[in-house]
Design a protein around this motif. Structure first.
Motif, PDB file in Angstrom:
ATOM      1  N   VAL A 154       0.874  -1.170   0.000  1.00 16.54           N
ATOM      2  CA  VAL A 154       0.000   0.000   0.000  1.00 16.54           C
ATOM      3  C   VAL A 154       0.908   1.216   0.000  1.00 16.54           C
ATOM      4  O   VAL A 154       1.844   1.314   0.794  1.00 16.54           O
ATOM      5  CB  VAL A 154      -0.969   0.011   1.198  1.00 16.54           C
ATOM      6  CG1 VAL A 154      -0.231  -0.035   2.526  1.00 16.54           C
ATOM      7  CG2 VAL A 154      -1.881   1.225   1.146  1.00 16.54           C
ATOM      8  N   SER A 155       0.666   2.107  -0.919  1.00 20.79           N
ATOM      9  CA  SER A 155       1.466   3.323  -1.032  1.00 20.79           C
ATOM     10  C   SER A 155       0.560   4.538  -0.877  1.00 20.79           C
ATOM     11  O   SER A 155      -0.657   4.461  -1.083  1.00 20.79           O
ATOM     12  CB  SER A 155       2.189   3.378  -2.388  1.00 20.79           C
ATOM     13  OG  SER A 155       3.069   2.297  -2.535  1.00 20.79           O
ATOM     14  N   GLY A 156       1.161   5.637  -0.548  1.00 20.22           N
ATOM     15  CA  GLY A 156       0.372   6.843  -0.410  1.00 20.22           C
ATOM     16  C   GLY A 156       1.201   8.006   0.067  1.00 20.22           C
ATOM     17  O   GLY A 156       2.438   7.990   0.001  1.00 20.22           O
ATOM     18  N   THR A 206       5.479   3.626   1.528  1.00 22.31           N
ATOM     19  CA  THR A 206       5.053   2.335   0.985  1.00 22.31           C
ATOM     20  C   THR A 206       5.221   1.284   2.073  1.00 22.31           C
ATOM     21  O   THR A 206       6.285   1.179   2.685  1.00 22.31           O
ATOM     22  CB  THR A 206       5.878   1.928  -0.247  1.00 22.31           C
ATOM     23  OG1 THR A 206       5.662   2.869  -1.297  1.00 22.31           O
ATOM     24  CG2 THR A 206       5.463   0.541  -0.736  1.00 22.31           C
ATOM     25  N   PHE A 259      -9.736   1.029   4.546  1.00 20.32           N
ATOM     26  CA  PHE A 259      -9.094   1.253   3.250  1.00 20.32           C
ATOM     27  C   PHE A 259      -8.771  -0.092   2.612  1.00 20.32           C
ATOM     28  O   PHE A 259      -8.043  -0.909   3.189  1.00 20.32           O
ATOM     29  CB  PHE A 259      -7.820   2.080   3.418  1.00 20.32           C
ATOM     30  CG  PHE A 259      -7.174   2.464   2.118  1.00 20.32           C
ATOM     31  CD1 PHE A 259      -7.643   3.547   1.397  1.00 20.32           C
ATOM     32  CD2 PHE A 259      -6.108   1.727   1.619  1.00 20.32           C
ATOM     33  CE1 PHE A 259      -7.062   3.900   0.188  1.00 20.32           C
ATOM     34  CE2 PHE A 259      -5.509   2.078   0.430  1.00 20.32           C
ATOM     35  CZ  PHE A 259      -5.986   3.172  -0.295  1.00 20.32           C
ATOM     36  N   ASP A 260      -9.311  -0.355   1.410  1.00 23.74           N
ATOM     37  CA  ASP A 260      -9.114  -1.615   0.708  1.00 23.74           C
ATOM     38  C   ASP A 260      -7.842  -1.527  -0.128  1.00 23.74           C
ATOM     39  O   ASP A 260      -7.811  -0.874  -1.174  1.00 23.74           O
ATOM     40  CB  ASP A 260     -10.312  -1.904  -0.192  1.00 23.74           C
ATOM     41  CG  ASP A 260     -10.221  -3.279  -0.854  1.00 23.74           C
ATOM     42  OD1 ASP A 260      -9.256  -4.028  -0.546  1.00 23.74           O
ATOM     43  OD2 ASP A 260     -11.108  -3.598  -1.670  1.00 23.74           O
ATOM     44  N   ALA A 263      -7.587  -2.664  -4.081  1.00 26.44           N
ATOM     45  CA  ALA A 263      -7.953  -1.808  -5.213  1.00 26.44           C
ATOM     46  C   ALA A 263      -6.721  -1.197  -5.875  1.00 26.44           C
ATOM     47  O   ALA A 263      -6.781  -0.757  -7.027  1.00 26.44           O
ATOM     48  CB  ALA A 263      -8.911  -0.709  -4.755  1.00 26.44           C
ATOM     49  N   GLY A 264      -5.606  -1.132  -5.127  1.00 26.43           N
ATOM     50  CA  GLY A 264      -4.377  -0.607  -5.686  1.00 26.43           C
ATOM     51  C   GLY A 264      -4.304   0.903  -5.752  1.00 26.43           C
ATOM     52  O   GLY A 264      -3.328   1.459  -6.280  1.00 26.43           O
ATOM     53  N   ALA A 265      -5.290   1.599  -5.241  1.00 21.77           N
ATOM     54  CA  ALA A 265      -5.295   3.062  -5.269  1.00 21.77           C
ATOM     55  C   ALA A 265      -4.374   3.608  -4.188  1.00 21.77           C
ATOM     56  O   ALA A 265      -4.194   2.997  -3.127  1.00 21.77           O
ATOM     57  CB  ALA A 265      -6.712   3.584  -5.063  1.00 21.77           C
ATOM     58  N   PRO A 266      -3.743   4.757  -4.420  1.00 22.71           N
ATOM     59  CA  PRO A 266      -2.886   5.357  -3.391  1.00 22.71           C
ATOM     60  C   PRO A 266      -3.723   5.892  -2.231  1.00 22.71           C
ATOM     61  O   PRO A 266      -4.861   6.335  -2.406  1.00 22.71           O
ATOM     62  CB  PRO A 266      -2.167   6.492  -4.137  1.00 22.71           C
ATOM     63  CG  PRO A 266      -3.100   6.848  -5.248  1.00 22.71           C
ATOM     64  CD  PRO A 266      -3.762   5.576  -5.667  1.00 22.71           C
ATOM     65  N   ALA A 267      -3.137   5.834  -1.052  1.00 24.29           N
ATOM     66  CA  ALA A 267      -3.812   6.333   0.148  1.00 24.29           C
ATOM     67  C   ALA A 267      -3.362   7.762   0.444  1.00 24.29           C
ATOM     68  O   ALA A 267      -2.188   8.094   0.267  1.00 24.29           O
ATOM     69  CB  ALA A 267      -3.501   5.428   1.340  1.00 24.29           C
ATOM     70  N   ARG A 268      -4.281   8.551   0.879  1.00 22.80           N
ATOM     71  CA  ARG A 268      -3.970   9.938   1.265  1.00 22.80           C
ATOM     72  C   ARG A 268      -4.431  10.124   2.711  1.00 22.80           C
ATOM     73  O   ARG A 268      -5.632  10.112   2.990  1.00 22.80           O
ATOM     74  CB  ARG A 268      -4.677  10.924   0.343  1.00 22.80           C
ATOM     75  CG  ARG A 268      -4.369  12.399   0.638  1.00 22.80           C
ATOM     76  CD  ARG A 268      -5.146  13.297  -0.326  1.00 22.80           C
ATOM     77  NE  ARG A 268      -4.979  14.701  -0.008  1.00 22.80           N
ATOM     78  CZ  ARG A 268      -4.006  15.474  -0.471  1.00 22.80           C
ATOM     79  NH1 ARG A 268      -3.088  14.940  -1.280  1.00 22.80           N
ATOM     80  NH2 ARG A 268      -3.929  16.750  -0.151  1.00 22.80           N
TER      81      ARG A 268
END
Length: 512
Positions: free
Chosen positions: A359-361, A396, A422-423, A426-431
């Motif tokens: 998980v990245s963000g 990350t 937070f899933d 889905a591969g979406a970046p986290a903010r």
């Protein structure tokens, strides 16, 4: 600013004299909140022993025997102690603004002296403890088995003696003062025997039998002074499984001769651990599931686990036969459990680790500015991981199982940010947004300079918490305080019983 007042407490005062009415200086005065009597060896006194103050923190009587100790209002057991005098405890002393000074008389202390002997010979190095209401007094026997316990209160107490490597464990009541006390410990019995390799009957030359570590070219051992009664002999050696010989009946003064112990080499477990692409992984921990729990598992020692080498290979020697489960784990990979049925001399168990999902963000303030060096945690029911943001606020976290996580971020002088449910699949970046929070300033009053050095200010609210230090003037500043209604408290570890505390409620606005 917010002013927090920690009360000085209520003065508990009095005077301490000897049996002739002469004032005693240097008497330690220690109040402990009463927790019920429960007998002389009850929980209350155990708790008190755990809460003993450092020697330089103890209030002591002056040259005129007087003392003043400040505590919060309540009921206390107050202990008075000085070398050469019997310790005295005033039970259930009510401390209030109307309480009158107390007068305490200390009587001269008494001694218990004697010897610990076995078959008439003194035993050196035995721990001797007098278990009394005001805490234990201890010493160790000299080369002739003699001991002296000082500063005791007259009356009955429990005297306990112990020395593990000599099989000594005994307790008996004694009335102080007492001299020429003789504590005769049982001679016990003797166990002799030999240890051999089960497969080829050659002697095992280095092993532990009972509590004794033995090195013998012939694999022989002798255990002296074994307590009489039914005994189980436990023998272990590197490269072998632990052997247990039950049903041995030890008699006082007698010998059990030539006890034969055969050690089994057990099963040698080997394997190779690879990553998702089949390349070997070095440094993987391979451990029998549950092998890090409890003293029974500790007996297995290093044979219960292993670590892969640069080729991804591992070896675990002397594993007990049977159905076993092993856990393979490494930072950045998902841990995996694999089971195997162990029998014979050798077994193999390979494993392949999945890198899991990353998980990245980015972590930013509510104004959109990146937050460097923030702590970021990803947690879920099955576990989680953590990292820190880089100079641009990016992060990350690798090696996570697919699923929904709670992402939390915190940074010094800012506050906390939370991203729930937070899933990561889905591969979406986290903010993650950290609300800048507010600043609380104020003063702590009512404390001495030394007490201020040990005072901490904490602000707690629904949106998190923050803390700050207090300077020598009593001024404090809390940056990154959570917004909304905040409970602000000040605590000092000295001055009011086990710790003084005062608090208040304040409204904090963002950036205030």
């Amino acid at each position: 600013g917010v002013t927090i007042t920690i009360p000085r407490g209520i003065a508990f005062t009095g005077k301490v004299t000897d049996a002739n009415g002469h004032p005693l200086s240097g008497v330690g005065v220690e109040p402990v909140e009463s927790q019920g009597r429960g007998g002389p060896f009850g929980v209350r006194r155990v708790v008190m022993g755990m809460m003993r103050q450092r020697d330089d923190d103890v209030v002591r009587t002056g040259s005129d025997g007087s003392f003043t100790v400040r505590v919060k209002e309540g009921t206390y057991d107050v202990v008075f102690k000085r070398s050469g005098f019997a310790t005295k405890t005033l039970h259930a002393q009510t401390v209030s603004a109307t309480a009158k000074p107390v007068e305490v008389k200390l009587e001269p202390s008494v001694e218990i002296a004697g010897r610990v002997v076995r078959n008439g010979v003194g035993v050196e190095g035995v721990n001797v403890n007098a278990i009394v209401e005001d805490g234990p007094t201890s010493t160790v026997t000299a080369s002739d088995g003699s001991f002296t316990l000082t500063d005791l209160t007259p009356g009955q107490l429990m005297l306990a003696v112990s020395k593990q490597d000599a099989f000594i464990q005994q307790a008996r009541p004694v009335t102080a003062p007492a001299h020429d006390v003789v504590i005769e410990v049982p001679v016990g019995g003797r166990i002799t025997g030999h240890v051999v390799d089960k497969s080829n009957h050659t002697p095992v030359t280095s092993f532990q039998a009972g509590i004794a570590m033995t090195r013998s070219a012939g694999g022989t051992f002798t255990l002296e002074n074994v307590p009489p009664g039914p005994t189980q002999l436990v023998v272990s050696a590197p490269g072998y499984t632990t052997a247990k010989i039950p049903g041995l009946n030890v008699e006082d003064g007698k010998t059990l001769d030539n006890v034969a112990v055969s050690l089994d080499t057990g099963v040698r477990l080997t394997g190779r651990v690879t990553g998702p692409d089949g390349t070997p992984i070095s440094g993987v921990s391979v451990r029998e599931a549950g092998s890090n729990m409890g003293p029974a598992r500790m007996m297995m020692g290093p044979g219960a686990s292993g670590t892969t080498d640069p080729n991804g290979e591992y070896t675990i020697e002397a594993v007990e036969p049977g159905q076993k489960t092993f856990t393979f784990s490494h930072q950045g990979y998902l841990s995996v459990d694999k089971s195997v049925s162990l029998s014979g001399h050798d077994a193999r168990l390979d494993a392949q680790l999945s890198s899991g999902m990353p998980v990245s963000g980015v972590v930013v303030t509510d104004a959109g500015a990146p937050v460097p060096d923030a702590n970021v945690f990803a947690t879920a029911a099955g576990g989680g991981n953590s990292t820190r943001t880089d100079a641009n606020g990016n992060f990350t976290i690798a090696g996570l199982a697919p699923g929904h996580y709670t992402l939390r971020a915190s940074a010094q002088n800012l506050g906390n940010g939370v991203l729930n449910d937070f899933d990561i699949s889905a591969g979406a970046p986290a903010r993650i947004v950290i609300v800048a929070g507010g600043t609380i300033t104020g003063h702590v009053i009512g404390l001495t300079d030394s007490e201020l050095q040990n005072t901490v200010i904490v602000a707690n609210g629904q949106n998190g918490s923050a803390s700050g230090e207090v300077d020598s003037t009593g001024a404090y500043r809390i940056d990154g305080a959570p917004t909304g209604t905040v409970h602000v408290s000040a605590r000092t570890a000295r001055g009011i019983g086990p710790g003084g505390k005062s608090s208040g409620v304040v409204a904090v606005d963002k950036g205030a």
